[in-house]
Design a protein around this motif. Structure first.
Motif, short mmCIF file in Angstrom:
data_model
loop_
_atom_site.label_atom_id
_atom_site.label_comp_id
_atom_site.label_asym_id
_atom_site.label_seq_id
_atom_site.Cartn_x
_atom_site.Cartn_y
_atom_site.Cartn_z
N GLN A 1 1.97 9.05 2.32
CA GLN A 1 0.72 8.35 2.61
C GLN A 1 0.15 7.75 1.32
O GLN A 1 -0.31 6.61 1.30
CB GLN A 1 -0.28 9.28 3.24
CG GLN A 1 -1.56 8.61 3.66
CD GLN A 1 -2.52 9.58 4.33
OE1 GLN A 1 -2.32 10.78 4.31
NE2 GLN A 1 -3.57 9.04 4.93
N LEU A 2 0.22 8.49 0.22
CA LEU A 2 -0.24 8.00 -1.07
C LEU A 2 0.60 6.80 -1.52
O LEU A 2 0.06 5.81 -2.03
CB LEU A 2 -0.20 9.12 -2.10
CG LEU A 2 -0.75 8.80 -3.47
CD1 LEU A 2 -2.25 8.51 -3.38
CD2 LEU A 2 -0.51 9.96 -4.42
N VAL A 3 1.91 6.87 -1.32
CA VAL A 3 2.79 5.75 -1.67
C VAL A 3 2.44 4.52 -0.83
O VAL A 3 2.43 3.40 -1.34
CB VAL A 3 4.27 6.15 -1.49
CG1 VAL A 3 5.18 4.94 -1.57
CG2 VAL A 3 4.67 7.18 -2.54
N ASN A 4 2.13 4.74 0.45
CA ASN A 4 1.73 3.61 1.29
C ASN A 4 0.42 3.00 0.80
O ASN A 4 0.26 1.77 0.83
CB ASN A 4 1.58 4.07 2.75
CG ASN A 4 2.91 4.34 3.39
OD1 ASN A 4 3.94 3.82 2.96
ND2 ASN A 4 2.91 5.18 4.40
N TYR A 5 -0.52 3.82 0.35
CA TYR A 5 -1.76 3.29 -0.21
C TYR A 5 -1.50 2.47 -1.47
O TYR A 5 -2.08 1.40 -1.64
CB TYR A 5 -2.74 4.42 -0.54
CG TYR A 5 -3.36 5.10 0.65
CD1 TYR A 5 -3.45 4.47 1.88
CD2 TYR A 5 -3.86 6.38 0.54
CE1 TYR A 5 -4.02 5.10 2.97
CE2 TYR A 5 -4.44 7.02 1.63
CZ TYR A 5 -4.51 6.37 2.84
OH TYR A 5 -5.08 7.00 3.90
N PHE A 6 -0.62 2.98 -2.35
CA PHE A 6 -0.29 2.22 -3.56
C PHE A 6 0.40 0.91 -3.22
O PHE A 6 0.15 -0.12 -3.85
CB PHE A 6 0.59 3.05 -4.50
CG PHE A 6 -0.15 4.10 -5.25
CD1 PHE A 6 -1.42 3.88 -5.76
CD2 PHE A 6 0.42 5.34 -5.46
CE1 PHE A 6 -2.10 4.85 -6.46
CE2 PHE A 6 -0.26 6.33 -6.15
CZ PHE A 6 -1.52 6.08 -6.65
N THR A 7 1.27 0.91 -2.21
CA THR A 7 1.94 -0.31 -1.78
C THR A 7 0.93 -1.33 -1.28
O THR A 7 0.99 -2.52 -1.63
CB THR A 7 2.97 -0.01 -0.68
OG1 THR A 7 3.90 0.96 -1.17
CG2 THR A 7 3.71 -1.26 -0.27
N TRP A 8 -0.01 -0.87 -0.47
CA TRP A 8 -1.06 -1.76 0.04
C TRP A 8 -1.87 -2.33 -1.11
O TRP A 8 -2.19 -3.52 -1.13
CB TRP A 8 -1.96 -0.98 1.00
CG TRP A 8 -3.05 -1.82 1.57
CD1 TRP A 8 -2.98 -2.64 2.64
CD2 TRP A 8 -4.39 -1.91 1.08
NE1 TRP A 8 -4.19 -3.25 2.85
CE2 TRP A 8 -5.08 -2.81 1.90
CE3 TRP A 8 -5.07 -1.30 0.03
CZ2 TRP A 8 -6.41 -3.13 1.71
CZ3 TRP A 8 -6.40 -1.63 -0.16
CH2 TRP A 8 -7.06 -2.53 0.67
N PHE A 9 -2.21 -1.48 -2.08
CA PHE A 9 -2.98 -1.94 -3.24
C PHE A 9 -2.20 -2.97 -4.06
O PHE A 9 -2.77 -3.96 -4.53
CB PHE A 9 -3.37 -0.75 -4.13
CG PHE A 9 -4.17 -1.15 -5.32
CD1 PHE A 9 -5.49 -1.56 -5.20
CD2 PHE A 9 -3.59 -1.14 -6.59
CE1 PHE A 9 -6.22 -1.96 -6.31
CE2 PHE A 9 -4.31 -1.53 -7.70
CZ PHE A 9 -5.63 -1.93 -7.57
N MET A 10 -0.89 -2.77 -4.21
CA MET A 10 -0.07 -3.72 -4.97
C MET A 10 -0.02 -5.08 -4.26
O MET A 10 -0.11 -6.13 -4.90
CB MET A 10 1.36 -3.18 -5.15
CG MET A 10 1.46 -2.01 -6.10
SD MET A 10 0.86 -2.36 -7.75
CE MET A 10 1.97 -3.64 -8.24
N ILE A 11 0.10 -5.06 -2.93
CA ILE A 11 0.12 -6.31 -2.19
C ILE A 11 -1.23 -7.02 -2.31
O ILE A 11 -1.29 -8.23 -2.55
CB ILE A 11 0.47 -6.05 -0.71
CG1 ILE A 11 1.94 -5.62 -0.60
CG2 ILE A 11 0.23 -7.29 0.14
CD1 ILE A 11 2.33 -5.12 0.76
N LEU A 12 -2.31 -6.26 -2.18
CA LEU A 12 -3.64 -6.84 -2.30
C LEU A 12 -3.87 -7.43 -3.69
O LEU A 12 -4.37 -8.54 -3.84
CB LEU A 12 -4.71 -5.79 -1.99
CG LEU A 12 -6.16 -6.26 -2.11
CD1 LEU A 12 -6.46 -7.31 -1.05
CD2 LEU A 12 -7.10 -5.08 -1.99
#
Length: 90
Positions: A29-40
């Motif tokens: 879940q933390l990795v998914n949050y970081f991925t979302w942040f990188m895309i943003l």
């Protein structure tokens, strides 16, 4: 003799199946949050660089924004291909 003992021991171990460690759902879940942040952040970087590009073009200033756009695009490629590179290595 030693080689035969090692071979017998390895044959008894077999082929272990991978198992997720405890709390791996939270880590994913933390990795998914970081991925979302990188895309943003990539989208924002390209948007800001595009705005700066238009401003530099309109005012006749030095053209440094194409470097920003290229940097944001290269950073996005590196960030999104990290998982693919790790899967290829493992």
């Amino acid at each position: 003799m030693i080689l035969a003992a090692v071979t017998d021991t390895l044959a008894q171990i077999g082929n272990p199946t991978p198992e997720a460690p405890p709390l791996s759902n939270k880590i994913l879940q933390l990795v998914n949050y970081f991925t979302w942040f990188m895309i943003l952040s990539g989208v924002l970087a390209i948007t800001v660089a595009g705005g700066k590009f238009a401003w530099e073009k309109w005012t006749g200033g030095a053209m440094q924004s194409p470097k920003m756009v290229a940097g944001a695009m290269i950073g996005g490629v590196v960030a999104t291909s990290g998982g693919t590179i790790m899967n290829a290595m493992l």
